[in-house]
Design a protein around this motif. Sequence first.
Motif, PDB file in Angstrom:
ATOM      1  N   GLY A  10      -8.885  10.026  -6.774  1.00 13.24           N
ATOM      2  CA  GLY A  10      -8.510   8.878  -6.378  1.00 13.24           C
ATOM      3  C   GLY A  10      -9.362   7.620  -6.943  1.00 13.24           C
ATOM      4  N   GLY A  11     -10.954   7.532  -6.847  1.00 10.64           N
ATOM      5  CA  GLY A  11     -11.684   6.525  -7.289  1.00 10.64           C
ATOM      6  C   GLY A  11     -11.207   6.019  -8.853  1.00 10.64           C
ATOM      7  N   SER A  53       1.036  -1.177   0.036  1.00 13.02           N
ATOM      8  CA  SER A  53       0.030  -0.077  -0.077  1.00 13.02           C
ATOM      9  C   SER A  53       0.938   1.075   0.023  1.00 13.02           C
ATOM     10  CB  SER A  53      -0.927   0.130   1.222  1.00 13.02           C
ATOM     11  OG  SER A  53      -1.762  -1.128   1.203  1.00 13.02           O
ATOM     12  N   ILE A  54       2.005   1.147   0.786  1.00 15.36           N
ATOM     13  CA  ILE A  54       2.953   2.350   0.801  1.00 15.36           C
ATOM     14  C   ILE A  54       3.475   2.497  -0.457  1.00 15.36           C
ATOM     15  CG2 ILE A  54       4.979   3.505   1.661  1.00 15.36           C
ATOM     16  CD1 ILE A  54       2.687   3.210   3.726  1.00 15.36           C
ATOM     17  N   ARG A  55       3.982   1.342  -1.267  1.00 15.18           N
ATOM     18  CA  ARG A  55       4.528   1.707  -2.645  1.00 15.18           C
ATOM     19  C   ARG A  55       3.625   2.103  -3.346  1.00 15.18           C
ATOM     20  NH1 ARG A  55       9.865   2.141  -2.277  1.00 15.18           N
ATOM     21  NH2 ARG A  55      11.012   0.363  -1.642  1.00 15.18           N
ATOM     22  N   ALA A  56       2.314   1.533  -3.452  1.00 19.23           N
ATOM     23  CA  ALA A  56       1.274   2.045  -4.408  1.00 19.23           C
ATOM     24  C   ALA A  56       1.005   3.463  -4.194  1.00 19.23           C
ATOM     25  CB  ALA A  56      -0.091   1.210  -4.159  1.00 19.23           C
ATOM     26  N   ALA A  57       1.035   3.860  -3.011  1.00 22.84           N
ATOM     27  CA  ALA A  57       0.805   5.377  -2.732  1.00 22.84           C
ATOM     28  C   ALA A  57       2.066   6.106  -3.360  1.00 22.84           C
ATOM     29  CB  ALA A  57       0.537   5.667  -1.304  1.00 22.84           C
ATOM     30  N   ASN A  63      -4.801  -2.418  -5.487  1.00 23.02           N
ATOM     31  CA  ASN A  63      -3.950  -1.851  -4.286  1.00 23.02           C
ATOM     32  C   ASN A  63      -4.705  -0.481  -4.042  1.00 23.02           C
ATOM     33  OD1 ASN A  63      -1.828  -3.806  -4.050  1.00 23.02           O
ATOM     34  ND2 ASN A  63      -0.960  -2.890  -5.910  1.00 23.02           N
ATOM     35  N   TRP A  64      -5.697   0.143  -4.741  1.00 20.77           N
ATOM     36  CA  TRP A  64      -6.121   1.345  -3.979  1.00 20.77           C
ATOM     37  C   TRP A  64      -6.911   1.422  -3.016  1.00 20.77           C
ATOM     38  CZ3 TRP A  64      -6.227   6.224  -4.393  1.00 20.77           C
ATOM     39  CH2 TRP A  64      -7.242   7.061  -4.030  1.00 20.77           C
ATOM     40  N   ASN A  65      -7.447   0.283  -2.705  1.00 18.97           N
ATOM     41  CA  ASN A  65      -8.376   0.065  -1.201  1.00 18.97           C
ATOM     42  C   ASN A  65      -7.338   0.408  -0.174  1.00 18.97           C
ATOM     43  OD1 ASN A  65     -10.875  -0.413  -2.462  1.00 18.97           O
ATOM     44  ND2 ASN A  65     -10.541  -2.573  -2.490  1.00 18.97           N
ATOM     45  N   GLY A  66      -5.929  -0.485  -0.258  1.00 20.12           N
ATOM     46  CA  GLY A  66      -5.084   0.063   0.641  1.00 20.12           C
ATOM     47  C   GLY A  66      -4.449   1.260   0.712  1.00 20.12           C
ATOM     48  N   VAL A  67      -4.193   1.951  -0.608  1.00 21.05           N
ATOM     49  CA  VAL A  67      -3.739   3.124  -0.601  1.00 21.05           C
ATOM     50  C   VAL A  67      -4.473   4.361   0.094  1.00 21.05           C
ATOM     51  CG1 VAL A  67      -3.052   5.152  -2.342  1.00 21.05           C
ATOM     52  CG2 VAL A  67      -2.463   2.629  -2.740  1.00 21.05           C
ATOM     53  N   LYS A  68      -5.809   4.297   0.029  1.00 24.51           N
ATOM     54  CA  LYS A  68      -6.770   5.019   0.580  1.00 24.51           C
ATOM     55  C   LYS A  68      -6.252   5.646   1.876  1.00 24.51           C
ATOM     56  CE  LYS A  68     -10.720   3.250  -0.458  1.00 24.51           C
ATOM     57  NZ  LYS A  68     -12.149   2.995  -0.427  1.00 24.51           N
ATOM     58  N   SER A  69      -5.945   4.411   2.728  1.00 31.91           N
ATOM     59  CA  SER A  69      -5.683   4.885   4.108  1.00 31.91           C
ATOM     60  C   SER A  69      -4.507   5.250   4.547  1.00 31.91           C
ATOM     61  CB  SER A  69      -5.904   3.484   5.175  1.00 31.91           C
ATOM     62  OG  SER A  69      -4.960   2.512   4.535  1.00 31.91           O
ATOM     63  N   VAL A  70      -3.563   5.514   3.590  1.00 37.88           N
ATOM     64  CA  VAL A  70      -2.142   5.869   3.737  1.00 37.88           C
ATOM     65  C   VAL A  70      -1.707   7.171   2.911  1.00 37.88           C
ATOM     66  CG1 VAL A  70      -1.290   3.672   4.589  1.00 37.88           C
ATOM     67  CG2 VAL A  70      -1.070   4.240   2.092  1.00 37.88           C
ATOM     68  N   LEU A  71      -2.631   7.498   2.007  1.00 36.51           N
ATOM     69  CA  LEU A  71      -2.093   8.362   0.906  1.00 36.51           C
ATOM     70  C   LEU A  71      -1.985   9.700   1.641  1.00 36.51           C
ATOM     71  CD1 LEU A  71      -2.237   9.299  -2.036  1.00 36.51           C
ATOM     72  CD2 LEU A  71      -4.618   9.957  -1.976  1.00 36.51           C
ATOM     73  N   LEU A 100      -8.456   7.637 -10.917  1.00 35.99           N
ATOM     74  CA  LEU A 100      -6.985   7.712 -11.082  1.00 35.99           C
ATOM     75  C   LEU A 100      -6.329   6.640 -10.349  1.00 35.99           C
ATOM     76  CD1 LEU A 100      -4.708   9.068 -12.187  1.00 35.99           C
ATOM     77  CD2 LEU A 100      -4.722  10.292 -10.216  1.00 35.99           C
ATOM     78  N   GLY A 101      -6.717   6.380  -9.156  1.00 34.97           N
ATOM     79  CA  GLY A 101      -6.143   5.247  -8.365  1.00 34.97           C
ATOM     80  C   GLY A 101      -6.499   3.913  -8.755  1.00 34.97           C
ATOM     81  N   ARG A 102      -7.496   3.662  -9.099  1.00 33.78           N
ATOM     82  CA  ARG A 102      -7.626   2.195  -9.913  1.00 33.78           C
ATOM     83  C   ARG A 102      -7.282   2.145 -11.013  1.00 33.78           C
ATOM     84  NH1 ARG A 102     -12.478   3.228  -6.633  1.00 33.78           N
ATOM     85  NH2 ARG A 102     -12.902   1.765  -5.095  1.00 33.78           N
ATOM     86  N   ARG A 103      -7.247   3.146 -11.720  1.00 33.27           N
ATOM     87  CA  ARG A 103      -6.556   3.133 -13.227  1.00 33.27           C
ATOM     88  C   ARG A 103      -5.044   2.567 -13.051  1.00 33.27           C
ATOM     89  NH1 ARG A 103      -8.338   4.197 -18.426  1.00 33.27           N
ATOM     90  NH2 ARG A 103     -10.240   4.879 -17.499  1.00 33.27           N
ATOM     91  N   VAL A 104      -4.354   3.494 -12.158  1.00 33.09           N
ATOM     92  CA  VAL A 104      -2.907   3.297 -11.924  1.00 33.09           C
ATOM     93  C   VAL A 104      -2.339   2.070 -11.092  1.00 33.09           C
ATOM     94  CG1 VAL A 104      -0.852   4.511 -11.079  1.00 33.09           C
ATOM     95  CG2 VAL A 104      -2.648   5.843 -12.365  1.00 33.09           C
ATOM     96  N   VAL A 105      -3.194   1.928  -9.808  1.00 32.95           N
ATOM     97  CA  VAL A 105      -2.555   0.868  -9.162  1.00 32.95           C
ATOM     98  C   VAL A 105      -3.564  -0.379  -8.802  1.00 32.95           C
ATOM     99  CG1 VAL A 105      -1.349   2.608  -7.787  1.00 32.95           C
ATOM    100  CG2 VAL A 105      -3.414   1.991  -6.792  1.00 32.95           C
ATOM    101  N   GLY A 106      -4.695  -0.369  -9.487  1.00 27.82           N
ATOM    102  CA  GLY A 106      -5.711  -1.423  -9.766  1.00 27.82           C
ATOM    103  C   GLY A 106      -6.248  -1.651  -8.298  1.00 27.82           C
TER     104      GLY A 106
END
Length: 217
Positions: A194-195, A131-135, A205-213, A197-203
């Motif tokens: 996010g919804g 999640s950190i790397r995806a962010a 992993n976006w669900n985990g990225v939301k909490s650490v962005l 852009l995030g899913r398009r870029v990190v697929g």
Amino acid sequence: TGVQTCALPICIFIQDSWRFVFFADGRPQLSAANDLIWTVVQALLTVVAFTTGHTSLLWLTATWGVAAWVAAGAGFVQFGCGIAPRGAASWVKQHRDLALRYAADVLTLLGVAQLGLYGLGILTGLAAVGSIRAAQVLLGPLTFITLGGSIIIIPEGVRLRARAPERLKVVLASYSATMVVISIAWVTLVGLLGGQLGRRVVGQNWNGVKSVLIPVG
């Protein structure tokens, strides 16, 4: 990730150092040319990898690493100098007032970042590290701006300190404030989009990225 974090920092340090050298020498166009060499070589190697069916993580990472080594070596040709291992000790001694501080700064930053990821993986599992790397991927443009700005502001700061020290604090404060504004703006933009852009870029992993962005930003 193992290759990126363990086997290739040497060429990254060399290539980054050439940027500082070229800017400090008043020839920023050589820095841009060196980055262009890396970009072109990596693009060509990536095309070769895809056309030959070598699309595994190993091969794609290798295209990045080989291109980095080529760019690092090209810097010696651009600057017109060779490698003089025997002169390293005397150079460090001559410039120890700055060299040791810069070395400690870089090693501390990299060390803290890597130990933080290792500790996070041990305590919370690899999913958190992912999640950190995806962010960090989503915040990649900030990394480009930050690194690019530091390459410019450090040699310019040295010149100001020598020629107009009274302007140094004003310039550094303005630079820092600008970077903060840019960071906040980009994190806000990624959060708002996010919804999509995030899913398009990190697929997934976006669900985990939301909490650490926001903390990562």
